[in-house]
Design an enzyme around this catalytic site. Sequence first.
Site, PDB file in Angstrom:
ATOM      1  N   ASN A  18     -11.935   8.150  -8.663  1.00  0.00           N
ATOM      2  CA  ASN A  18     -11.176   7.539  -7.567  1.00  0.00           C
ATOM      3  C   ASN A  18     -11.850   7.992  -6.277  1.00  0.00           C
ATOM      4  OD1 ASN A  18      -9.315   6.915  -5.566  1.00  0.00           O
ATOM      5  ND2 ASN A  18      -7.530   7.686  -6.694  1.00  0.00           N
ATOM      6  N   ARG A 102     -11.713   3.341  -9.646  1.00  0.00           N
ATOM      7  CA  ARG A 102     -10.781   2.665  -8.760  1.00  0.00           C
ATOM      8  C   ARG A 102     -11.614   1.884  -7.748  1.00  0.00           C
ATOM      9  NH1 ARG A 102      -7.421   5.060  -3.660  1.00  0.00           N
ATOM     10  NH2 ARG A 102      -6.189   3.209  -3.250  1.00  0.00           N
ATOM     11  N   HIS A 191      -3.038  -0.423  -3.399  1.00  0.00           N
ATOM     12  CA  HIS A 191      -2.282   0.558  -4.192  1.00  0.00           C
ATOM     13  C   HIS A 191      -1.633  -0.110  -5.414  1.00  0.00           C
ATOM     14  CE1 HIS A 191      -1.596   2.882  -0.180  1.00  0.00           C
ATOM     15  NE2 HIS A 191      -2.596   3.469  -0.839  1.00  0.00           N
ATOM     16  N   HIS A 219       5.194   3.482  -1.910  1.00  0.00           N
ATOM     17  CA  HIS A 219       4.060   4.394  -2.161  1.00  0.00           C
ATOM     18  C   HIS A 219       3.699   5.037  -0.819  1.00  0.00           C
ATOM     19  CE1 HIS A 219       0.042   5.536  -3.975  1.00  0.00           C
ATOM     20  NE2 HIS A 219      -0.215   5.617  -2.683  1.00  0.00           N
ATOM     21  N   ARG A 252      -3.128   5.432  10.145  1.00  0.00           N
ATOM     22  CA  ARG A 252      -3.182   3.981  10.419  1.00  0.00           C
ATOM     23  C   ARG A 252      -1.881   3.496  11.038  1.00  0.00           C
ATOM     24  NH1 ARG A 252      -4.906   2.591   4.345  1.00  0.00           N
ATOM     25  NH2 ARG A 252      -5.897   4.618   4.096  1.00  0.00           N
ATOM     26  N   MET A 294       2.849  15.394   6.456  1.00  0.00           N
ATOM     27  CA  MET A 294       4.310  15.398   6.613  1.00  0.00           C
ATOM     28  C   MET A 294       4.891  16.819   6.568  1.00  0.00           C
ATOM     29  SD  MET A 294       6.782  13.481   7.365  1.00  0.00           S
ATOM     30  CE  MET A 294       6.340  11.748   7.200  1.00  0.00           C
ATOM     31  N   VAL A 342       3.956  11.938  -0.059  1.00  0.00           N
ATOM     32  CA  VAL A 342       5.159  12.050   0.776  1.00  0.00           C
ATOM     33  C   VAL A 342       6.398  11.641  -0.026  1.00  0.00           C
ATOM     34  CG1 VAL A 342       6.322  11.204   2.865  1.00  0.00           C
ATOM     35  CG2 VAL A 342       3.843  11.619   2.893  1.00  0.00           C
ATOM     36  N   GLY A 343       6.307  10.512  -0.713  1.00  0.00           N
ATOM     37  CA  GLY A 343       7.457   9.992  -1.455  1.00  0.00           C
ATOM     38  C   GLY A 343       7.943  10.941  -2.537  1.00  0.00           C
ATOM     39  N   GLU A 395      -2.228   7.208 -10.859  1.00  0.00           N
ATOM     40  CA  GLU A 395      -3.231   6.144 -10.803  1.00  0.00           C
ATOM     41  C   GLU A 395      -4.359   6.412 -11.796  1.00  0.00           C
ATOM     42  OE1 GLU A 395      -3.162   6.890  -6.471  1.00  0.00           O
ATOM     43  OE2 GLU A 395      -3.651   4.784  -6.222  1.00  0.00           O
TER      44      GLU A 395
HETATM   45  N1  LIG Z   1       5.314  19.195  -0.192  1.00  0.00           N
HETATM   46  C1  LIG Z   1       5.095  18.156   0.640  1.00  0.00           C
HETATM   47  N2  LIG Z   1       6.012  17.809   1.560  1.00  0.00           N
HETATM   48  C2  LIG Z   1       5.817  16.778   2.378  1.00  0.00           C
HETATM   49  N3  LIG Z   1       4.712  16.004   2.361  1.00  0.00           N
HETATM   50  C3  LIG Z   1       3.764  16.300   1.466  1.00  0.00           C
HETATM   51  C4  LIG Z   1       3.895  17.377   0.543  1.00  0.00           C
HETATM   52  N4  LIG Z   1       2.777  17.416  -0.223  1.00  0.00           N
HETATM   53  C5  LIG Z   1       1.984  16.391   0.199  1.00  0.00           C
HETATM   54  N5  LIG Z   1       2.568  15.728   1.211  1.00  0.00           N
HETATM   55  C6  LIG Z   1       2.044  14.573   1.953  1.00  0.00           C
HETATM   56  O1  LIG Z   1       1.295  13.767   1.066  1.00  0.00           O
HETATM   57  C7  LIG Z   1       0.089  13.340   1.707  1.00  0.00           C
HETATM   58  C8  LIG Z   1      -0.983  13.057   0.675  1.00  0.00           C
HETATM   59  O2  LIG Z   1      -0.505  12.127  -0.238  1.00  0.00           O
HETATM   60  P1  LIG Z   1      -1.444  11.539  -1.400  1.00  0.00           P
HETATM   61  O3  LIG Z   1      -0.617  10.582  -2.177  1.00  0.00           O
HETATM   62  O4  LIG Z   1      -2.113  12.629  -2.126  1.00  0.00           O
HETATM   63  O5  LIG Z   1      -2.456  10.748  -0.480  1.00  0.00           O
HETATM   64  P2  LIG Z   1      -3.872  10.081  -0.707  1.00  0.00           P
HETATM   65  O6  LIG Z   1      -3.952   9.704  -2.182  1.00  0.00           O
HETATM   66  O7  LIG Z   1      -3.808   8.887   0.174  1.00  0.00           O
HETATM   67  O8  LIG Z   1      -4.884  11.082  -0.302  1.00  0.00           O
HETATM   68  C9  LIG Z   1      -0.240  14.486   2.653  1.00  0.00           C
HETATM   69  O9  LIG Z   1      -0.987  14.025   3.733  1.00  0.00           O
HETATM   70  C10 LIG Z   1       1.138  14.954   3.091  1.00  0.00           C
HETATM   71  O10 LIG Z   1       1.552  14.204   4.222  1.00  0.00           O
HETATM   72  C1  LIG Z   2      -5.831   1.316  -0.086  1.00  0.00           C
HETATM   73  C2  LIG Z   2      -5.496   2.638   0.489  1.00  0.00           C
HETATM   74  O1  LIG Z   2      -4.917   2.731   1.554  1.00  0.00           O
HETATM   75  O2  LIG Z   2      -5.833   3.694  -0.251  1.00  0.00           O
HETATM   76  P1  LIG Z   2      -5.629   5.245   0.143  1.00  0.00           P
HETATM   77  O3  LIG Z   2      -4.158   5.455   0.288  1.00  0.00           O
HETATM   78  O4  LIG Z   2      -6.220   5.980  -1.031  1.00  0.00           O
HETATM   79  O5  LIG Z   2      -6.377   5.453   1.431  1.00  0.00           O
HETATM   80 MG   LIG Z   3      -3.710   7.735  -2.919  1.00  0.00          MG
END
Ligand SMILES: Nc1ncnc2c1ncn2[C@@H]1O[C@H](COP(=O)(O)OP(=O)(O)O)[C@@H](O)[C@H]1O
Ligand SMILES: CC(=O)OP(=O)(O)O
Ligand SMILES: [Mg+2]
Length: 411
Positions: A18, A102, A191, A219, A252, A294, A342-343, A395
Amino acid sequence: MSSTHPSPAPASRVLVLNSGSSSVKYQLLDMRDERRLAAGLVERIGEQTSRLKHSPLHSGGESRERTGPIADHEAALKAVAEELAADGLGLDSPELAAIGHRVVHGGKHFTAPTVIDDTVLAEIERLIPVAPLHNPANLTGIRTARALRPDLPQVAVFDTAFHTTMPEAAARYAIDVETADEHRIRRYGFHGTSHAYVSRATAKLLGKDPSEVNVIVLHLGNGASASAVRGGRCVDTSMGLTPLEGLVMGTRSGDMDPAVIFHLMRVGGMSADEIDALLNKKSGLIGLCGDNDMREIRRRIDEGDEQAQLAFDIYIHRLKKYIGAYYAVLGRVDAIAFTAGVGENAAPVREAAVAGLEELGLAIDGELNAVRADEPRLISPEYARVAVAVVPTDEELEIATQTYALVAKKS
Ligand SMILES: Nc1ncnc2c1ncn2[C@@H]1O[C@H](COP(=O)(O)OP(=O)(O)O)[C@@H](O)[C@H]1O
Ligand SMILES: CC(=O)OP(=O)(O)O
Ligand SMILES: [Mg+2]
């Protein structure tokens, strides 16, 4: 050495890559039992402070870290291959059945996982202008993996694929049809692998078949998107031509009046590239308060920081608007599922997003919301008409499953 030669087991391992704009997440899985043999992450590629974290899960050994500059995605993948080899899980293993990638933008053409050949590579390359942060990294991942194992099937699993079921009324923008068609401008959505996995897992949590339930999936990672899923099929999603539209994200902007762009060009004297960078990299939470994590934003709010509070409020306001919009699109909602960084982790985000929506049958149980767990779980009280769930996304497992299904079918 044994003198008998039992016939080798069919290859059953899948490596999933990924590749993000500045990171690579990877997992090696054995698809006979979906066991994860190794997993890891390379971060801050291209900077002096790159970091590779590798976890040899098959042996239960300690995670290893490498720090120091990793120049590009090619160097990152070579470092990943070395780490896997050090565990006896190298890319030269005959047990490896395929590599699953991915790929963020598949345009309208790719509606399913696809074995990669030169034509597929050319199409992913053609789509770079509509996924400038993501498709180039995905391509480098594919090319490097192909060079390391030219004999192995490489499979692309597209973020856009799950959204190709959207009706035209949701997928089309209200702009001149000829211009839109000439430039293939429409809502593609992203996503999708996560939205597909999470909507199915939510149905399972409710003890129902995906065809029976309507779900709003939120998501919320660094990139964030919402989708409306009716009976297992996506009917609307918040990201559009590119992953910039929709929710407020880490860096963004999400939705805004498109005229902001002309204003910045004409009055602000900014170029298209400058505005692109502004909206993709310097907006969202980081643009609003200087932080995109977050956890940090919640910490600042707890200390009374008003700028962090406003950034949080804008994030929640937008999220709520999408819950309402997709409620209306679906007509009947059985569940809302929170997923991604975050979710899955930020209870205050879930609480605030659902607050005040009791008339829609939505409520959260504070105690259930505070529970930390890796399993899918309900956080709504029993009386609530709509289930609210936290459903960890996977994923990588979904990509491995789709990749293995494709190569097992072909062999
Ligand atoms: N314990 C937590 N509490 C709140 N937010 C969190 C926590 N752990 C991770 N995050 C949030 O999740 C984000 C990353 O999410 P993730 O799904 O791994 O993103 P990506 O795949 O886009 O890199 C971090 O930038 C942070 O904002
Ligand atoms: C499509 C996209 O926004 O992917 P990511 O959350 O991994 O940046
Ligand atoms: Mg992601």
